[in-house]
Enzyme design. Structure first.
Site, PDB file in Angstrom:
ATOM      1  N   ALA A  11     -36.877  12.435 -38.310  1.00 34.97           N
ATOM      2  CA  ALA A  11     -37.423  13.762 -39.405  1.00 34.97           C
ATOM      3  C   ALA A  11     -37.989  14.629 -37.477  1.00 34.97           C
ATOM      4  O   ALA A  11     -37.720  15.265 -37.798  1.00 34.97           O
ATOM      5  CB  ALA A  11     -38.044  13.975 -39.830  1.00 34.97           C
ATOM      6  N   ARG A  16     -39.104  15.222 -26.113  1.00 37.82           N
ATOM      7  CA  ARG A  16     -38.696  14.301 -25.005  1.00 37.82           C
ATOM      8  C   ARG A  16     -37.509  14.058 -24.178  1.00 37.82           C
ATOM      9  O   ARG A  16     -37.096  14.445 -23.076  1.00 37.82           O
ATOM     10  CB  ARG A  16     -39.493  12.786 -24.395  1.00 37.82           C
ATOM     11  CG  ARG A  16     -41.408  12.905 -24.844  1.00 37.82           C
ATOM     12  CD  ARG A  16     -41.724  11.616 -24.675  1.00 37.82           C
ATOM     13  NE  ARG A  16     -41.874  11.487 -26.652  1.00 37.82           N
ATOM     14  CZ  ARG A  16     -42.612  10.599 -27.109  1.00 37.82           C
ATOM     15  NH1 ARG A  16     -43.352   9.734 -26.194  1.00 37.82           N
ATOM     16  NH2 ARG A  16     -42.489  10.313 -28.510  1.00 37.82           N
ATOM     17  N   GLY A  86     -46.217  14.286 -38.278  1.00 39.91           N
ATOM     18  CA  GLY A  86     -46.435  12.925 -37.932  1.00 39.91           C
ATOM     19  C   GLY A  86     -45.570  12.239 -38.865  1.00 39.91           C
ATOM     20  O   GLY A  86     -45.258  12.346 -39.897  1.00 39.91           O
ATOM     21  N   SER A 418      17.690  13.585 -22.282  1.00 41.85           N
ATOM     22  CA  SER A 418      16.960  14.216 -21.663  1.00 41.85           C
ATOM     23  C   SER A 418      16.421  16.087 -22.019  1.00 41.85           C
ATOM     24  O   SER A 418      17.681  16.339 -22.002  1.00 41.85           O
ATOM     25  CB  SER A 418      16.587  14.491 -20.162  1.00 41.85           C
ATOM     26  OG  SER A 418      16.817  13.033 -19.810  1.00 41.85           O
ATOM     27  N   ARG A 453      23.774  24.388 -26.266  1.00 40.56           N
ATOM     28  CA  ARG A 453      22.994  24.791 -24.703  1.00 40.56           C
ATOM     29  C   ARG A 453      24.341  25.136 -23.845  1.00 40.56           C
ATOM     30  O   ARG A 453      25.290  25.313 -24.413  1.00 40.56           O
ATOM     31  CB  ARG A 453      22.862  22.950 -23.790  1.00 40.56           C
ATOM     32  CG  ARG A 453      24.029  22.201 -23.708  1.00 40.56           C
ATOM     33  CD  ARG A 453      23.817  20.875 -22.927  1.00 40.56           C
ATOM     34  NE  ARG A 453      24.263  20.180 -22.253  1.00 40.56           N
ATOM     35  CZ  ARG A 453      25.432  19.576 -21.860  1.00 40.56           C
ATOM     36  NH1 ARG A 453      24.280  18.250 -22.183  1.00 40.56           N
ATOM     37  NH2 ARG A 453      26.240  18.620 -21.236  1.00 40.56           N
TER      38      ARG A 453
HETATM   39  C1  UD1 Z   1     -44.729   5.384 -32.429  1.00 43.08           C
HETATM   40  C2  UD1 Z   1     -45.701   5.081 -33.399  1.00 43.08           C
HETATM   41  C3  UD1 Z   1     -46.202   4.493 -31.662  1.00 43.08           C
HETATM   42  C4  UD1 Z   1     -44.931   3.355 -31.674  1.00 43.08           C
HETATM   43  C5  UD1 Z   1     -43.803   3.746 -31.367  1.00 43.08           C
HETATM   44  C6  UD1 Z   1     -42.928   2.663 -30.891  1.00 43.08           C
HETATM   45  C7  UD1 Z   1     -46.786   6.417 -34.148  1.00 43.08           C
HETATM   46  C8  UD1 Z   1     -48.051   7.000 -34.355  1.00 43.08           C
HETATM   47  N1  UD1 Z   1     -46.651   5.156 -33.103  1.00 43.08           N
HETATM   48  O1  UD1 Z   1     -44.882   6.306 -31.446  1.00 43.08           O
HETATM   49  O2  UD1 Z   1     -47.356   3.115 -32.415  1.00 43.08           O
HETATM   50  O3  UD1 Z   1     -45.784   2.096 -30.695  1.00 43.08           O
HETATM   51  O4  UD1 Z   1     -43.692   4.761 -32.057  1.00 43.08           O
HETATM   52  O5  UD1 Z   1     -41.648   3.206 -30.952  1.00 43.08           O
HETATM   53  O6  UD1 Z   1     -45.897   6.618 -35.008  1.00 43.08           O
HETATM   54  N2  UD1 Z   1     -40.576  10.656 -36.637  1.00 43.08           N
HETATM   55  C9  UD1 Z   1     -40.390  11.270 -38.182  1.00 43.08           C
HETATM   56  N3  UD1 Z   1     -41.099  12.454 -38.731  1.00 43.08           N
HETATM   57  C10 UD1 Z   1     -42.411  12.726 -37.949  1.00 43.08           C
HETATM   58  C11 UD1 Z   1     -42.728  12.077 -37.004  1.00 43.08           C
HETATM   59  C12 UD1 Z   1     -41.748  11.419 -36.293  1.00 43.08           C
HETATM   60  O7  UD1 Z   1     -39.639  11.395 -39.310  1.00 43.08           O
HETATM   61  O8  UD1 Z   1     -43.667  13.418 -38.598  1.00 43.08           O
HETATM   62  C13 UD1 Z   1     -39.975   9.842 -36.368  1.00 43.08           C
HETATM   63  C14 UD1 Z   1     -39.135  10.288 -34.862  1.00 43.08           C
HETATM   64  O9  UD1 Z   1     -38.018  10.603 -35.687  1.00 43.08           O
HETATM   65  C15 UD1 Z   1     -38.732   8.956 -34.519  1.00 43.08           C
HETATM   66  C16 UD1 Z   1     -40.262   8.320 -34.818  1.00 43.08           C
HETATM   67  O10 UD1 Z   1     -41.283   9.056 -36.237  1.00 43.08           O
HETATM   68  O11 UD1 Z   1     -37.516   8.083 -35.127  1.00 43.08           O
HETATM   69  C17 UD1 Z   1     -41.262   7.654 -34.045  1.00 43.08           C
HETATM   70  O12 UD1 Z   1     -41.495   9.417 -34.132  1.00 43.08           O
HETATM   71  P1  UD1 Z   1     -41.959   9.285 -32.584  1.00 43.08           P
HETATM   72  O13 UD1 Z   1     -42.495  10.304 -32.163  1.00 43.08           O
HETATM   73  O14 UD1 Z   1     -40.749   8.831 -31.057  1.00 43.08           O
HETATM   74  O15 UD1 Z   1     -43.116   8.257 -32.575  1.00 43.08           O
HETATM   75  P2  UD1 Z   1     -44.176   7.833 -30.484  1.00 43.08           P
HETATM   76  O16 UD1 Z   1     -44.580   8.520 -29.991  1.00 43.08           O
HETATM   77  O17 UD1 Z   1     -42.566   6.951 -30.206  1.00 43.08           O
HETATM   78 CA    CA Z   2     -40.504   7.276 -30.398  1.00 42.46          CA
END
Ligand code: UD1
Ligand code: CA
Length: 463
Positions: A11, A16, A86, A418, A453
């Site tokens: 989600a 980035r 999160g 052709s 033709r």
């Molecule tokens: C996360 C972990 C980190 C780990 C890393 C590995 C957390 C807080 N941190 O960091 O410890 O080393 O993955 O790759 O989890 N997502 C949701 N809903 C949200 C937020 C995120 O579904 O509200 C999903 C994102 O789409 C993604 C995954 O969760 O697929 C991880 O989120 P992302 O923001 O990439 O976490 P990282 O900072 O990479």
């Molecule tokens: Ca990630």
């Protein structure tokens, strides 16, 4: 054995990555990250339902989850996280859809290189724990969460943003990071989730805080290190940026090429051969790079694909030769046929046994019968063509009148001269001959010669 449900976290915003496309829909070898993760989970017998948590670009992501599940012979279940507060909040959102007292395997959707080997080894060690996560030793912990241990025992995971070496330094092995793969016992997380807080640098609920919360409650918390064959760091890469996506795609392409070589596929310039993990290439097939085989393609043993071809969702039978620079999509080429160079087969093209399709020839929704030949500069659309037919250069089936599409039917052993234009709907009977340059607007009976033709006029030149 009771099966374990899996939850893919997909989600997030993917800020980035910069791209307006939701991150899990970025592709590697033509497959989205979401499809790759879903395919890996779906292939594991001990995984029951695969649920996908969607939010950012929810409709698009959900549609992709549905398409992936359909390809893998299942149905998708998407759960909406309206606001992305999160990864911890993501799990909270999914909890009503995870009933019972079993466990849930949680996987980040941005880990497209995951393998069943890694997940199986993790599950073997994680089963029975209240909270377990998979960690990895890296030279550079980069943006990963850091694993904090005391006398070898896990204490917490601290996110990169919150990591303060002055505070955590003595306890952190700076090289051990969280991979984003977890196994939670459902009763344990039901108890812990209400205690999650968002008091950290990101203001988000972190799933990783469940580690310290579980320990504080005296639970069985396990930090399991990925070790051994098949558990290389490359399988656990999280993809957050374009550079990480490019690196992950490169790893996947190499891994796939190595698998193909091991199974007896002959690869020329293997570093330039890109084959989707969902495509099948049988041992005894031959591929020359650069080429791309994607989607649900099947390349059978004994088929040869020369360089610069793109083949998507197509079936290429044994003994077929696809020469250089061909584009083939949702089409089928049967035994002994020769395609190209420079040919284009579009959806529902079926090239039957021993037929030839040559340069600058396009086929769409057309069955080219056994042994028939269209070797130069030809368009065949919405056509059914018999066996042993020969098309001269520049033949066109005029299948579209600006509003509707019409069919052209051509019998066996016809010769189409052709630059003939066959204005559909039209039928040419068996053994008929169409003169070069004809515009054919009426059916041609079997065995007849049709000329449509202007007659040539020869006059004295004016001096
Ligand atoms: C996360 C972990 C980190 C780990 C890393 C590995 C957390 C807080 N941190 O960091 O410890 O080393 O993955 O790759 O989890 N997502 C949701 N809903 C949200 C937020 C995120 O579904 O509200 C999903 C994102 O789409 C993604 C995954 O969760 O697929 C991880 O989120 P992302 O923001 O990439 O976490 P990282 O900072 O990479
Ligand atoms: Ca990630």
């Amino acid at each position: 054995m009771t099966s374990i449900d899996a939850l893919i976290l997909a989600a997030g915003k993917g800020t980035r990555m910069v791209s307006p496309r939701p991150k899990v829909l970025q592709t590697l070898l033509g497959e989205t990250m979401l499809t790759l993760v879903t395919a890996t989970l779906s292939s594991m017998p001990r995984i029951g339902n695969v649920l996908t948590l969607v939010g950012n670009g929810a409709d698009q992501v959900c549609a992709e989850a549905g398409a992936a599940a359909a390809r893998l012979g299942g149905t998708a279940r998407c759960i909406r996280q309206e606001r992305q507060l999160g990864t911890g909040h993501a799990l909270m959102t999914a909890m009503p859809h995870l009933p019972g007292d079993g466990s849930v395997l949680v996987v980040n959707g941005d880990a497209p290189l995951l393998t069943t080997d890694v997940l199986n080894r993790f599950l073997d060690e994680a089963l029975g724990a209240d909270v377990a996560f998979l960690s990895l030793m890296l030279d550079d912990a980069a943006s990963y969460g850091r694993v904090i241990r005391e006398h070898g025992a896990v204490r917490a995971i601290v996110e990169a943003k919150d990591f303060d070496p002055a505070l955590c330094g003595p306890l952190a092995d700076a090289h051990e990071v969280n991979t984003g793969i977890y196994l939670f016992s459902l009763p344990a997380v039901r108890k812990l989730l209400p205690r999650l807080s968002c008091e950290n640098r990101s203001g988000e609920y972190y799933i990783t805080d469940l580690i310290s919360l579980g320990l504080a409650d005296g639970m069985d918390v396990r930090g399991i290190r990925a070790e051994g064959a098949g558990c290389e760091a490359s399988a656990l890469l999280g993809v957050n940026t374009p550079a990480e996506l490019a690196a992950a795609e490169d790893i996947l392409a190499r891994r796939r090429a190595a698998e193909l070589l091991a199974s007896g596929v002959i690869l020329h310039a293997p570093q330039l051969v890109r084959v989707s993990p969902l495509s099948t290439v049988e041992g005894g097939a031959e591929l020359s790079g650069p080429c791309e085989i994607c989607g649900d393609s099947v390349i059978r043993s004994g088929a040869r694909i020369l360089s610069h071809c793109v083949i998507r969702d197509a079936v290429i039978d044994t003994g077929v030769e696809i020469r250089e620079f061909c584009h083939i999509e949702k089409a089928e080429v049967r035994r002994g046929a020769i395609i190209g160079p420079y040919a284009r087969l579009r959806p529902q093209a079926l090239v039957d046994e021993d037929a030839h399709v040559g340069n600058f020839v396009e086929l769409k929704k057309t069955h080219l019968g056994r042994g028939s030949k269209a070797n130069h500069l030809t368009y065949l659309g919405d056509a059914v063509i018999g066996e042993g037919v020969n098309f001269g250069a520049g033949t066109i089936t005029c299948n579209y009148d600006g509003k509707n599409k019409f069919r052209t039917t051509i019998g066996d052993r016809c010769f189409i001269g052709s630059n003939a234009a066959l204005v559909a709907p039209v039928t040419v009977g068996d053994d008929a001959l169409v003169g070069a340059g004809s515009v054919i607007v009426e059916d041609v009976p079997a065995g007849k010669l049709a000329l449509g033709r202007g007659r040539q006029v020869v006059k004295d030149r004016r001096r």
